[in-house]
Design a protein around this motif. Structure first.
Motif, PDB file in Angstrom:
ATOM      1  N   HIS A  77       0.790  -1.091   0.368  1.00 15.77           N
ATOM      2  CA  HIS A  77      -0.162  -0.724  -0.003  1.00 15.77           C
ATOM      3  C   HIS A  77       0.487   1.374  -0.430  1.00 15.77           C
ATOM      4  N   VAL A  78       0.099   2.645  -0.801  1.00 13.44           N
ATOM      5  CA  VAL A  78       0.999   3.387  -0.708  1.00 13.44           C
ATOM      6  C   VAL A  78       1.110   4.723   0.403  1.00 13.44           C
ATOM      7  N   ASP A  79       2.348   4.748   1.581  1.00 16.65           N
ATOM      8  CA  ASP A  79       3.118   5.558   2.810  1.00 16.65           C
ATOM      9  C   ASP A  79       4.014   3.879   3.281  1.00 16.65           C
ATOM     10  N   HIS A  80       3.350   2.369   2.946  1.00 15.88           N
ATOM     11  CA  HIS A  80       3.613   2.040   4.284  1.00 15.88           C
ATOM     12  C   HIS A  80       5.517   1.007   4.414  1.00 15.88           C
ATOM     13  N   GLY A  81       6.390   2.317   3.212  1.00 13.17           N
ATOM     14  CA  GLY A  81       7.225   2.205   3.481  1.00 13.17           C
ATOM     15  C   GLY A  81       8.382   1.622   2.451  1.00 13.17           C
ATOM     16  N   LYS A  82       7.878   1.634   0.757  1.00 13.97           N
ATOM     17  CA  LYS A  82       8.319   0.549   0.023  1.00 13.97           C
ATOM     18  C   LYS A  82       9.792   1.234  -0.203  1.00 13.97           C
ATOM     19  N   THR A  83      10.028   2.216  -0.626  1.00 15.35           N
ATOM     20  CA  THR A  83      11.171   3.195  -0.935  1.00 15.35           C
ATOM     21  C   THR A  83      12.146   3.584  -0.140  1.00 15.35           C
ATOM     22  N   ARG A  84      10.892   3.448   1.092  1.00 15.14           N
ATOM     23  CA  ARG A  84      12.110   3.878   2.586  1.00 15.14           C
ATOM     24  C   ARG A  84      12.633   2.343   2.283  1.00 15.14           C
ATOM     25  N   ASN A 180       6.485  -3.584   8.475  1.00 11.38           N
ATOM     26  CA  ASN A 180       7.602  -1.933   8.746  1.00 11.38           C
ATOM     27  C   ASN A 180       7.004  -1.287   9.606  1.00 11.38           C
ATOM     28  N   LYS A 181       7.654  -0.410   9.838  1.00 18.81           N
ATOM     29  CA  LYS A 181       7.030   0.521  10.868  1.00 18.81           C
ATOM     30  C   LYS A 181       6.244   0.500  12.675  1.00 18.81           C
ATOM     31  N   ASP A 183       8.863   0.867  14.473  1.00 22.45           N
ATOM     32  CA  ASP A 183       9.446   1.387  15.520  1.00 22.45           C
ATOM     33  C   ASP A 183       8.293   2.876  15.688  1.00 22.45           C
ATOM     34  N   ALA A 184       7.007   2.593  14.594  1.00 26.44           N
ATOM     35  CA  ALA A 184       6.016   3.943  14.570  1.00 26.44           C
ATOM     36  C   ALA A 184       5.373   3.847  16.017  1.00 26.44           C
ATOM     37  N   SER A 216      12.298  -2.286  11.111  1.00 25.99           N
ATOM     38  CA  SER A 216      12.236  -0.349  10.596  1.00 25.99           C
ATOM     39  C   SER A 216      13.236  -0.164   9.925  1.00 25.99           C
ATOM     40  N   ALA A 217      12.125  -0.048   8.270  1.00 32.09           N
ATOM     41  CA  ALA A 217      13.483   0.807   7.368  1.00 32.09           C
ATOM     42  C   ALA A 217      13.363   2.174   7.667  1.00 32.09           C
ATOM     43  N   LYS A 218      13.310   2.787   8.935  1.00 32.21           N
ATOM     44  CA  LYS A 218      13.448   3.991   9.647  1.00 32.21           C
ATOM     45  C   LYS A 218      15.224   3.689  10.527  1.00 32.21           C
TER      46      LYS A 218
HETATM   47  P1  GDP Z   1       5.959   4.232   0.303  1.00 31.68           P
HETATM   48  O1  GDP Z   1       4.722   5.023  -0.601  1.00 31.68           O
HETATM   49  O2  GDP Z   1       5.728   2.749   0.236  1.00 31.68           O
HETATM   50  O3  GDP Z   1       6.991   3.931  -1.477  1.00 31.68           O
HETATM   51  O4  GDP Z   1       6.150   4.686   1.292  1.00 31.68           O
HETATM   52  P2  GDP Z   1       7.440   5.676   1.826  1.00 31.68           P
HETATM   53  O5  GDP Z   1       9.019   5.057   1.660  1.00 31.68           O
HETATM   54  O6  GDP Z   1       8.079   6.367   0.651  1.00 31.68           O
HETATM   55  O7  GDP Z   1       7.271   6.194   3.149  1.00 31.68           O
HETATM   56  C1  GDP Z   1       6.204   6.719   3.479  1.00 31.68           C
HETATM   57  C2  GDP Z   1       6.618   7.221   4.355  1.00 31.68           C
HETATM   58  O8  GDP Z   1       6.885   6.548   5.931  1.00 31.68           O
HETATM   59  C3  GDP Z   1       7.386   8.615   4.578  1.00 31.68           C
HETATM   60  O9  GDP Z   1       7.130   9.421   5.541  1.00 31.68           O
HETATM   61  C4  GDP Z   1       8.786   7.299   5.122  1.00 31.68           C
HETATM   62  O10 GDP Z   1       9.675   8.048   6.014  1.00 31.68           O
HETATM   63  C5  GDP Z   1       8.126   6.511   6.403  1.00 31.68           C
HETATM   64  N1  GDP Z   1       8.635   5.505   6.573  1.00 31.68           N
HETATM   65  C6  GDP Z   1       9.332   4.285   5.764  1.00 31.68           C
HETATM   66  N2  GDP Z   1       9.063   3.667   7.104  1.00 31.68           N
HETATM   67  C7  GDP Z   1       9.148   4.127   7.950  1.00 31.68           C
HETATM   68  C8  GDP Z   1       9.499   3.545   9.177  1.00 31.68           C
HETATM   69  O11 GDP Z   1      10.232   2.460   9.217  1.00 31.68           O
HETATM   70  N3  GDP Z   1       8.987   4.062  10.269  1.00 31.68           N
HETATM   71  C9  GDP Z   1       8.833   5.118  10.240  1.00 31.68           C
HETATM   72  N4  GDP Z   1       8.050   6.028  11.313  1.00 31.68           N
HETATM   73  N5  GDP Z   1       7.844   5.388   9.191  1.00 31.68           N
HETATM   74  C10 GDP Z   1       8.505   5.078   7.789  1.00 31.68           C
END
Ligand code: GDP
Ligand code: MG
Length: 364
Positions: A77-84, A180-181, A183-184, A216-218
């Motif tokens: 899903h969008v924003d779930h952290g694929k790119t990160r 993912n996430k 840590d959140a 945690s991609a972060k």
């Molecule tokens: P994509 O749309 O799936 O590619 O998601 P992004 O990689 O762009 O991440 C969306 C948002 O989630 C960004 O603000 C990231 O910094 C944040 N994010 C991604 N991975 C993590 C994580 O492991 N922990 C936290 N706290 N935030 C994350």
């Protein structure tokens, strides 16, 4: 038209008919109709040049085949952290002191990781989101061996999570779930596991056979475990081999027109070895490999199976999902490309003609 009329089917001479109608029509007129799909047509085209890809594949013996790295796509899903996550994986791979090298986006890259004492490569398709995957699959190209399904632990499964997993399942691609996430705030990784049981993705710890990894991609926690899970899944479920000792073939991952360099296409080698100087045809583009670059912008002279490289020297820009192959000489590559181009033009003309006849019909 007359026969169709007697069969109760109104048609004009320029109209397209469906396959079943054609078969009935053939029978009425005493012809045996053979339906040829675009794939069949292309196969026949290649056979006219003595190229039989399927036959060649079937003829591979164990001695010819060598292990190749898995090719992995990240979905979710969008924003779930694929790119990160892709960034974190890439960073986890950069060895100390070597950081700072120019990394350019070529749509795919390889990472090397030690796994059970052996140094192994993994190829990541760096086209997050499943659009690329879907577009390629729609064109018959399944290049992915393993899908990483990213689900944010603080959000749980979402519509695109389900879409992505359905795409992977339909393509028969095994899935590793990256929760993912972690840590959140409000992260609940177990909830993700529970939610996905409804979609037959059952975690090993729940008695299933899907690997779930908390990550945690972060912070980077768990990133190595994701890489391990991918290799374990590939080893357990797939026999990833290819013959490197023949003319290369594979699929274009992405391509663009560069002002200075002309057509630049990232291709994934799926069999054989691609070399600078090879004559190549990719869809309707052809040419000679003038230069090959890797994801670090370094020139490479040859590329083995599962390796993504950016190729310069094609006459035009291939589409994502176009297959490429190396031919014996320039002329063959050009002729195949031209024949394909002509076939495409004909198909488009036929479509336009059909549209026109329909317009005539509604106007009348
Ligand atoms: P994509 O749309 O799936 O590619 O998601 P992004 O990689 O762009 O991440 C969306 C948002 O989630 C960004 O603000 C990231 O910094 C944040 N994010 C991604 N991975 C993590 C994580 O492991 N922990 C936290 N706290 N935030 C994350
Ligand atoms: Mg993204």
């Amino acid at each position: 038209v007359t026969v169709l009329f007697h069969l109760g089917e109104m048609a004009t001479a320029t109209e397209s008919l469906d396959e079943a109608t054609f078969e009935i029509l053939g029978e009425e007129l005493g012809y045996k109709i053979e339906i040829v799909s675009p794939e069949d047509e292309d196969r026949e085209l290649l056979e006219a040049f003595d190229i039989d890809l399927e036959g060649e594949e079937a003829a591979e013996t164990e001695e010819n085949l060598e292990p190749r790295p898995p090719v992995v796509t990240v979905m979710g899903h969008v924003d779930h952290g694929k790119t990160r996550l892709l960034d974190a994986i890439r960073r986890a791979n950069v060895q100390g002191g070597e950081a700072g090298g120019i990394t350019q986006h070529i749509g795919a890259y390889q990472v090397w990781g030690e796994h059970e004492g052996v140094n192994r490569a993994i190829t990541f398709l760096d086209t997050p989101g499943h659009e690329a995957f879907t577009a390629m699959r729609a064109r018959g190209a399944v290049v992915t061996d393993v899908a990483i399904l990213v689900v944010a632990a603080d959000d749980g499964i979402m519509p695109q999570t389900i879409e992505a997993l359905n795409h992977a399942k339909a393509a028969g691609v095994p899935i590793v779930v990256a929760v993912n996430k972690i840590d959140a705030e409000g992260a609940n990784p177990d909830k993700v596991r529970a939610q996905l049981t409804e979609y037959e993705l059952i975690a090993e710890e729940y008695g299933g056979d899907t690997m779930f990894v908390n990550v945690s991609a972060k912070t980077g926690e768990g990133v190595r475990d994701v890489i391990d899970a991918v290799l374990l899944t590939a080893d357990a479920e797939l026999e990833l081999t290819a013959n490197p000792n023949k003319l290369a073939r594979g699929t274009a991952i992405e391509a663009k027109l560069d002002k200075g360099r002309g057509s630049v296409a990232t291709v994934l080698i799926q069999a054989g070895t691609l070399r600078v100087g090879d004559s190549i045809v990719a869809g309707t583009a052809y040419g000679r490999v003038r230069a090959m670059l890797d994801e670090n912008g370094e020139h490479v002279e040859e590329a083995l199976p599962s390796r993504p490289v950016q190729v310069q020297g094609l006459s035009s820009v291939p589409r994502a999902g176009d297959t490429f192959l190396v031919t014996e000489d320039d002329r063959t590559a050009r002729q195949i490309a031209e024949k394909r181009e002509a076939a495409e033009r004909n198909a488009q003309l036929a479509k336009a003609r059909k549209r026109m006849s329909l317009e005539d019909f509604t106007r009348a």
